[in-house]
Write a protein that holds these residues in place. Structure first.
Motif, mmCIF file in Angstrom:
data_model
loop_
_atom_site.group_PDB
_atom_site.id
_atom_site.type_symbol
_atom_site.label_atom_id
_atom_site.label_comp_id
_atom_site.label_asym_id
_atom_site.label_seq_id
_atom_site.Cartn_x
_atom_site.Cartn_y
_atom_site.Cartn_z
ATOM 1 N N LEU A 127 0.831 -1.199 0.000
ATOM 2 C CA LEU A 127 0.000 0.000 0.000
ATOM 3 C C LEU A 127 0.868 1.253 0.000
ATOM 4 N N THR A 128 1.984 1.221 0.717
ATOM 5 C CA THR A 128 2.921 2.340 0.695
ATOM 6 C C THR A 128 3.529 2.506 -0.684
ATOM 7 N N LEU A 129 3.840 1.387 -1.327
ATOM 8 C CA LEU A 129 4.358 1.428 -2.694
ATOM 9 C C LEU A 129 3.370 2.132 -3.614
ATOM 10 N N ALA A 130 2.085 1.799 -3.493
ATOM 11 C CA ALA A 130 1.058 2.423 -4.325
ATOM 12 C C ALA A 130 0.916 3.905 -4.004
ATOM 13 N N ALA A 131 0.862 4.224 -2.704
ATOM 14 C CA ALA A 131 0.683 5.619 -2.303
ATOM 15 C C ALA A 131 1.866 6.484 -2.723
ATOM 16 N N SER A 132 3.068 5.937 -2.683
ATOM 17 C CA SER A 132 4.265 6.698 -3.052
ATOM 18 C C SER A 132 4.307 7.011 -4.535
ATOM 19 N N SER A 133 3.567 6.251 -5.329
ATOM 20 C CA SER A 133 3.587 6.452 -6.785
ATOM 21 C C SER A 133 2.254 6.976 -7.318
ATOM 22 N N ASP A 134 1.365 7.394 -6.422
ATOM 23 C CA ASP A 134 0.046 7.896 -6.831
ATOM 24 C C ASP A 134 -0.691 6.883 -7.697
ATOM 25 N N THR A 135 -0.594 5.625 -7.292
ATOM 26 C CA THR A 135 -1.272 4.540 -7.987
ATOM 27 C C THR A 135 -2.411 4.024 -7.114
ATOM 28 N N THR A 136 -3.560 3.774 -7.714
ATOM 29 C CA THR A 136 -4.721 3.307 -6.954
ATOM 30 C C THR A 136 -4.503 1.864 -6.486
ATOM 31 N N PRO A 137 -4.607 1.587 -5.181
ATOM 32 C CA PRO A 137 -4.422 0.216 -4.699
ATOM 33 C C PRO A 137 -5.744 -0.557 -4.667
ATOM 34 N N LEU A 138 -5.671 -1.839 -4.978
ATOM 35 C CA LEU A 138 -6.803 -2.752 -4.862
ATOM 36 C C LEU A 138 -6.284 -4.058 -4.285
ATOM 37 N N ILE A 139 -6.827 -4.477 -3.137
ATOM 38 C CA ILE A 139 -6.433 -5.751 -2.545
ATOM 39 C C ILE A 139 -7.402 -6.822 -3.007
ATOM 40 N N VAL A 140 -6.869 -7.853 -3.660
ATOM 41 C CA VAL A 140 -7.667 -8.967 -4.157
ATOM 42 C C VAL A 140 -7.402 -10.172 -3.271
ATOM 43 N N LEU A 141 -8.433 -10.626 -2.579
ATOM 44 C CA LEU A 141 -8.320 -11.739 -1.637
ATOM 45 C C LEU A 141 -8.796 -13.022 -2.307
ATOM 46 N N THR A 142 -7.882 -13.955 -2.503
ATOM 47 C CA THR A 142 -8.226 -15.237 -3.109
ATOM 48 C C THR A 142 -8.416 -16.303 -2.025
ATOM 49 N N LYS A 143 -8.869 -17.465 -2.464
ATOM 50 C CA LYS A 143 -9.038 -18.630 -1.585
ATOM 51 C C LYS A 143 -9.995 -18.352 -0.421
ATOM 52 N N SER A 250 11.177 -9.419 -0.784
ATOM 53 C CA SER A 250 11.380 -8.244 0.055
ATOM 54 C C SER A 250 10.941 -7.004 -0.714
ATOM 55 N N LEU A 251 10.527 -6.003 0.022
ATOM 56 C CA LEU A 251 10.094 -4.745 -0.579
ATOM 57 C C LEU A 251 10.623 -3.625 0.299
ATOM 58 N N GLY A 252 11.903 -3.297 0.077
ATOM 59 C CA GLY A 252 12.564 -2.306 0.918
ATOM 60 C C GLY A 252 12.016 -0.914 0.708
ATOM 61 N N MET A 253 11.894 -0.162 1.809
ATOM 62 C CA MET A 253 11.395 1.199 1.772
ATOM 63 C C MET A 253 12.547 2.189 1.669
ATOM 64 N N SER A 254 12.398 3.190 0.812
ATOM 65 C CA SER A 254 13.287 4.344 0.795
ATOM 66 C C SER A 254 12.597 5.448 0.009
ATOM 67 N N ASP A 255 12.769 6.686 0.466
ATOM 68 C CA ASP A 255 12.093 7.835 -0.146
ATOM 69 C C ASP A 255 10.591 7.595 -0.235
ATOM 70 N N SER A 256 10.043 6.971 0.808
ATOM 71 C CA SER A 256 8.618 6.608 0.810
ATOM 72 C C SER A 256 7.853 7.292 1.931
ATOM 73 N N GLY A 257 8.408 8.383 2.469
ATOM 74 C CA GLY A 257 7.779 9.059 3.597
ATOM 75 C C GLY A 257 6.358 9.504 3.302
ATOM 76 N N ASP A 258 6.139 10.079 2.117
ATOM 77 C CA ASP A 258 4.797 10.545 1.761
ATOM 78 C C ASP A 258 3.824 9.377 1.679
ATOM 79 N N GLY A 259 4.279 8.263 1.105
ATOM 80 C CA GLY A 259 3.420 7.090 1.008
ATOM 81 C C GLY A 259 3.056 6.525 2.365
ATOM 82 N N ILE A 260 4.035 6.473 3.274
ATOM 83 C CA ILE A 260 3.779 5.979 4.629
ATOM 84 C C ILE A 260 2.766 6.886 5.328
ATOM 85 N N ASP A 261 2.923 8.195 5.148
ATOM 86 C CA ASP A 261 1.999 9.134 5.774
ATOM 87 C C ASP A 261 0.572 8.930 5.268
#
Length: 347
Positions: A127-143, A250-261
């Motif tokens: 979700l932080t990855l999406a927010a940091s790039s102004d991309t709309t997130p959608l969580i798809v729950l399978t099973k 792994s999905l390392g965070m960096s320069d993602s402060g705005d997304g985390i906020d």
């Protein structure tokens, strides 16, 4: 897909406005569908081409989904256009570098399952990855058929951020995939992310009509095997474009402060109500976050995950000089503490 137009490939005014007069005819645009070490594959209304890179451009500078201009005579890229969005993560290693995941993505489709793979900490990273790039997130729950109450997982997923929507579906049922159509409009681009074995390849097959390899979960746990090994841009039946990604360990965070906020906007807002502006949210008097935790309004686990992401982002985003300054400050603090202790012992 047949009779492709630039609009069908995702071309928009954002990219058109970057072109100079006459540039469109001399060096037409193309969209990258595969990136290799020394060349790329690109889609145009005239078909798919293999393009080579100019000397000042490396494959690592490009991502699937990028738009470029190319010389049609030499099939060589002349320049890359500015992106509307870019998904990236911190590359492994000690040097501060980023690995590009996908470019010009409209929706980040985060696939997880209603079993042991459901991991709030991992989902918050996506979700932080999406927010940091102004991309709309959608969580798809399978099973969802493996649990008694799929709605409970939807509630848990949507509680992770005020900006996310979550849905459940049976990835094996072609009819169920119709629930994804609002995010799969013609010309739109969707990136699929998530752990291996949660149904990403099954979803891709259903949406594209392809037959990519799928594998079940490993015996003895709910974790899957890797089936996707490279990113590529693929057309869906609805006219949208899908970028499948390998399962990322792994999905390392960096320069993602705005997304985390943005993902933790509730905690970010609470922090502004603390008595002290430099509150560490531990035992300081007047800490609004600790008060909310004690009142049961904030999940302490969520608070700890927020702190961990912020600390990781600060550590990974600092420059070499900032890292040296931090280490010097830590060394001085240790020396001061040791000297103070010795002084007290000598009294």
């Amino acid at each position: 897909m047949t009779d492709l137009t630039l609009a069908a490939l995702g071309w928009s005014e954002d990219f058109q406005s970057q072109l100079d007069v006459g540039e469109f005819e001399a060096t037409p645009p193309a969209r990258l569908c595969d990136v290799h070490r020394d060349r790329v594959q690109a889609l145009t209304p005239d078909g798919e081409f293999t393009l080579t890179l100019p000397g000042d451009l490396q494959a690592g500078d490009l991502a699937v989904g990028d738009w470029v201009l190319f010389d049609p005579a030499e099939h060589r890229i002349t320049r890359a256009l500015e992106r509307r969005s870019i998904l990236r993560r911190r590359a492994a290693g000690t040097v501060l570098m980023h690995q590009l995941i996908a470019a010009n993505v409209d929706t980040l489709m985060i696939v997880t399952s209603c079993n042991a793979d459901f991991n709030p900490a991992r989902l918050e990273r996506y979700l932080t990855l999406a927010a940091s790039s102004d991309t709309t997130p959608l969580i798809v729950l399978t099973k969802a058929d493996l649990v008694d109450n799929g709605a409970e997982f939807i509630a848990r997923a949507e509680a992770l951020s005020p900006h996310v929507r979550a849905i459940t579906l049976d990835a094996r049922d072609p009819a169920a995939l119709a629930a994804l159509l609002p995010w799969l409009k013609p010309g739109a681009t969707v990136a699929l992310v998530g752990s291996s074995g949660v149904g990403k390849s099954t979803i891709l097959n259903g949406l594209t009509g392809e037959a990519s390899e799928t594998q079940g979960n490993r015996k003895g746990d709910s974790k899957g095997r890797h089936t996707t090994t490279a990113r590529s841009l693929r057309p869906t039946r609805s006219g949208a474009w899908l970028i499948d990604t390998p399962g990322m360990r792994s999905l390392g965070m960096s320069d993602s402060g705005d997304g985390i906020d943005r993902v933790f906007s509730d905690l970010t807002e609470l922090a502004t109500q603390c008595k002290f502006s430099d509150c560490a949210h531990q035992s300081e008097p007047g800490c609004a976050i600790q008060a909310a935790i004690k009142a049961g309004d904030v999940d302490p686990d969520r608070f700890r995950r927020w702190e961990k992401l912020l600390a990781e982002d600060r550590f990974n985003s600092e420059t070499p000089s900032e890292a040296r300054a931090r280490k010097r400050g830590f060394t001085k603090k240790v020396r001061s503490s040791v000297q103070g202790k010795r002084g007290r012992q000598g009294q």
